[in-house]
Structures are given as C-alpha cells and as structure tokens.
Scaffold this motif. Structure first.
Motif, PDB file in Angstrom:
ATOM      1  N   PHE A  23      -4.520   3.523   3.103  1.00 43.58           N
ATOM      2  CA  PHE A  23      -4.434   2.129   3.536  1.00 43.58           C
ATOM      3  C   PHE A  23      -5.839   1.507   3.563  1.00 43.58           C
ATOM      4  O   PHE A  23      -6.838   2.218   3.555  1.00 43.58           O
ATOM      5  CB  PHE A  23      -3.790   2.031   4.920  1.00 43.58           C
ATOM      6  N   SER A  40       0.814  -1.221   0.000  1.00 42.51           N
ATOM      7  CA  SER A  40       0.000   0.000   0.000  1.00 42.51           C
ATOM      8  C   SER A  40       0.847   1.270   0.000  1.00 42.51           C
ATOM      9  O   SER A  40       0.337   2.361  -0.251  1.00 42.51           O
ATOM     10  CB  SER A  40      -0.926   0.017   1.226  1.00 42.51           C
ATOM     11  N   ARG A  55       5.967   0.064  -5.538  1.00 43.49           N
ATOM     12  CA  ARG A  55       5.550   0.046  -4.140  1.00 43.49           C
ATOM     13  C   ARG A  55       6.604  -0.669  -3.303  1.00 43.49           C
ATOM     14  O   ARG A  55       7.519  -1.296  -3.847  1.00 43.49           O
ATOM     15  CB  ARG A  55       4.165  -0.572  -3.951  1.00 43.49           C
TER      16      ARG A  55
END
Length: 347
Positions: free
Chosen positions: A230, A130, A164
């Motif tokens: 998130f 995330s 990420r």
C-alpha cells in the motif's frame, strides 16, 4: 449479544467456506454455472468520475445489473467470514451484532483514541486499486477459505476489474479488509511496542499516544505500509499535539467523542438553502428535479450521522430534523396556487 444473529453469521461462514466446486458456488449465488463463468470473464462495468471532498476526481466502476446482483449475493457470505476473522484494528465495513461489547463503527473507532495528547492520521492512496487480483487469488486460496483453484480463480475474476478491486462494487470493502489483515497485524505489533493505540477505518489509519510521535516514527509507519503493498498519501499525513483539536474519521476526539466543529452549522446552512430552493422551485411550478432530490439525500445522510453520534433524543439533532422536514413539506399556502399532487412529500 444477539445469539440468533451470531448463529446466522456462523452458518453463512460455514456454508461459504465449505464450497468445493464451481457448481456449488453457482448454486449458492443462485446463478447458472455457465452464466456465472461468463460474467467472470466478460464483466460489464460503467466507469465515471465524481468529485472528491478534498479536491480532484474519484473513479467509480459500477458493475452491470447482473454482476451487481451476483456480487450483492456474495457479499453477505464474505462479510460473515470476516466478522469472525477481523483484525483487532479494523473498524470499517464490518457487520454488527446487537448488544455486542465490541461493535465496530466510526464512533467506536474514534473512541479508541480519547484522552491521548498525541495523534497521527495516515490516509492510504488508491486504497481499493492497491489490492491486486493476485492478492485476491491468494486470499481465496488461503485460510480460512482454502478453496480449490477453479473456485478461487472464478471468485477473483468476479470481484476484480482491470486486475484490482474496483471502486464501486459491494464486495470491494470487505475484500479490502481481508487484504489488510497482515498489514493490520504488523502495525498492531509496532504500535504495541511504541505503547500506541492503532485503528483503521477503511483507508484511514489513526495512531494515538501519550508520547510525542516524531518524524522517525512516522517514517517507520510508512515503511511498514509500503512493505505490504500500500502507499501513503503524503498530503494526508496529519499530526496533532496537546491542546489541538483532534479529528478521527470526521469526529472530534478529546476526553470524549463528538461531532467535528461546524458540522451542525453546516447542516443548518444546507437546510436553509434547501428551504429557499424549494420555495423558488415550487413558485415556478417545478415540483421535482433530480439534483434537488440528491441534495435532500445528502442532508438526510448528514442528519443520520449527527443522530448516530449525538443520539436521537439530542435537542440539537431533533431541532435540525424538524427543520429539514418543514423545509421539504412546506404548507400549501406558502406557495399560492400550485398543483400539489405531484409534489414528492415523504421522500
């Protein structure tokens, strides 16, 4: 408090935050500048899956040997910076200092919630994944780093994979803590307004209270989490009330903190299983296999955790520890005529 350790962390923080060029970064990481830039642009990763404790598969992205070394050198500097910038709620992936009254670990995290009749546990979904590359860029561009563009872009490229944070690098845990700073602050503010206690250990969030934690308040917590990028795992939202056993990061929380029910029995069962495996293995002349070595390591990890929580002098811990070493170092006469020179004694 250990002043020498604290001074070392402060020195590493100052050294890292003073970097003003890619050349300076490459020197700090003891890697040729061109090689460092190449690693950032063409990162080598090995991807595989491991089973999750609660079912399903977890994707692990392990960096190649050279990138792993670079990230291993980078991590202590990032950890030193975060030590002085850590949020009030964060308890996981944080350096310690001997005799520090504010030690952050799994045990001190759980202790924050003792004597609270109500508890809410929230788990974040795909925690590392995330945290996007853009977020990492902004981290390195902002305070306390304030790096110039070539430096923060290179650092973002080194520490991210597929845009990420990867699950499997030394730097992802501390960078996830940095990425949660604003979220921690928002949840801390909300919790204080509710007269709650809030802590976060990696992706495990715990909220405790003397008053009922109802669905409306849980929705408010989920909304704040979404606001900061998130996602809550709905299957892992757990609410505990008065009289119920309360578990925080694997520990039983009542008026004190101890191991979860059945934890010592699990270790004892695994040691008995290991003893039988060792007997059968050695009767057949197989002195060492990888999966047995991994099983030993798993038991060692459980024992270490039990010793940390119960303290090393605890009779139950000492008894299990002795049983484990008896299982992996049985007397020779137990197996008859076996060649013991290849046996992995003190592993």
């Amino acid at each position: 408090m250990d002043k020498q350790t604290l001074q070392r962390y402060q020195h590493q923080k100052n050294l890292f935050c003073s970097i003003n060029s890619v050349t300076a970064l490459s020197q700090l990481l003891r890697t040729d500048k061109r090689r460092l830039m190449l690693l950032a642009k063409k990162a080598s990763y090995k991807t595989f899956k491991i089973p999750k404790k609660g079912g399903g598969q977890r994707v692990i992205e392990a960096p190649g040997p050279e990138l792993k070394r670079v990230l291993g050198r980078l991590n202590p500097y990032l950890q030193s910076v975060y030590f002085f910038e850590k949020s009030k709620a964060a308890y996981g992936f944080i350096l310690g200092v001997k005799n520090d009254h504010d030690r952050r670990n799994v045990l001190s995290n759980a202790r924050k919630h003792v004597k609270k009749p109500y508890l809410l546990n929230v788990d974040l979904k795909d925690f590392f994944h995330s945290v996007t590359r853009e977020k990492v860029l902004n981290l390195f561009a902002g305070k306390p780093f304030n790096f110039r563009q070539p430096v923060y872009e290179l650092l973002a490229d080194l520490t991210t994979y597929n845009d990420r944070l990867p699950m499997g690098t030394a730097t992802s845990p501390v960078l996830s803590n940095f990425a949660c700073q604003e979220l921690d602050e928002a949840l801390q503010t909300f919790s204080e307004a509710m007269l709650w206690t809030y802590t976060r250990y990696a992706d495990d969030m715990s909220f405790s209270s003397h008053q009922l934690i109802n669905a409306e308040k849980i929705n408010s917590v989920s909304g704040i989490i979404r606001q900061y990028g998130f996602v809550v795992n709905p299957r892992k939202i757990k609410v505990f009330g008065p009289g119920e056993p309360k578990i925080v990061t694997g520990l039983l929380v009542t008026d004190t903190v101890t191991l979860a029910p059945g934890y010592l029995e699990l270790i004892e069962s695994e040691i008995n299983q290991l003893r039988t495996i060792m007997k059968n293995q050695n009767e057949q002349g197989h002195l060492s296999t990888k999966w047995v070595d991994q099983f030993k390591q798993q038991i060692r990890g459980r024992l270490s955790f039990a010793g940390f929580v119960l303290k090393r002098r605890d009779e139950r811990y000492q008894g299990l520890k002795d049983a484990f070493y008896e299982a992996i170092n049985p007397p020779e006469e137990a197996f008859g005529a076996v060649n013991w020179r290849g046996f992995p004694y003190n592993m």
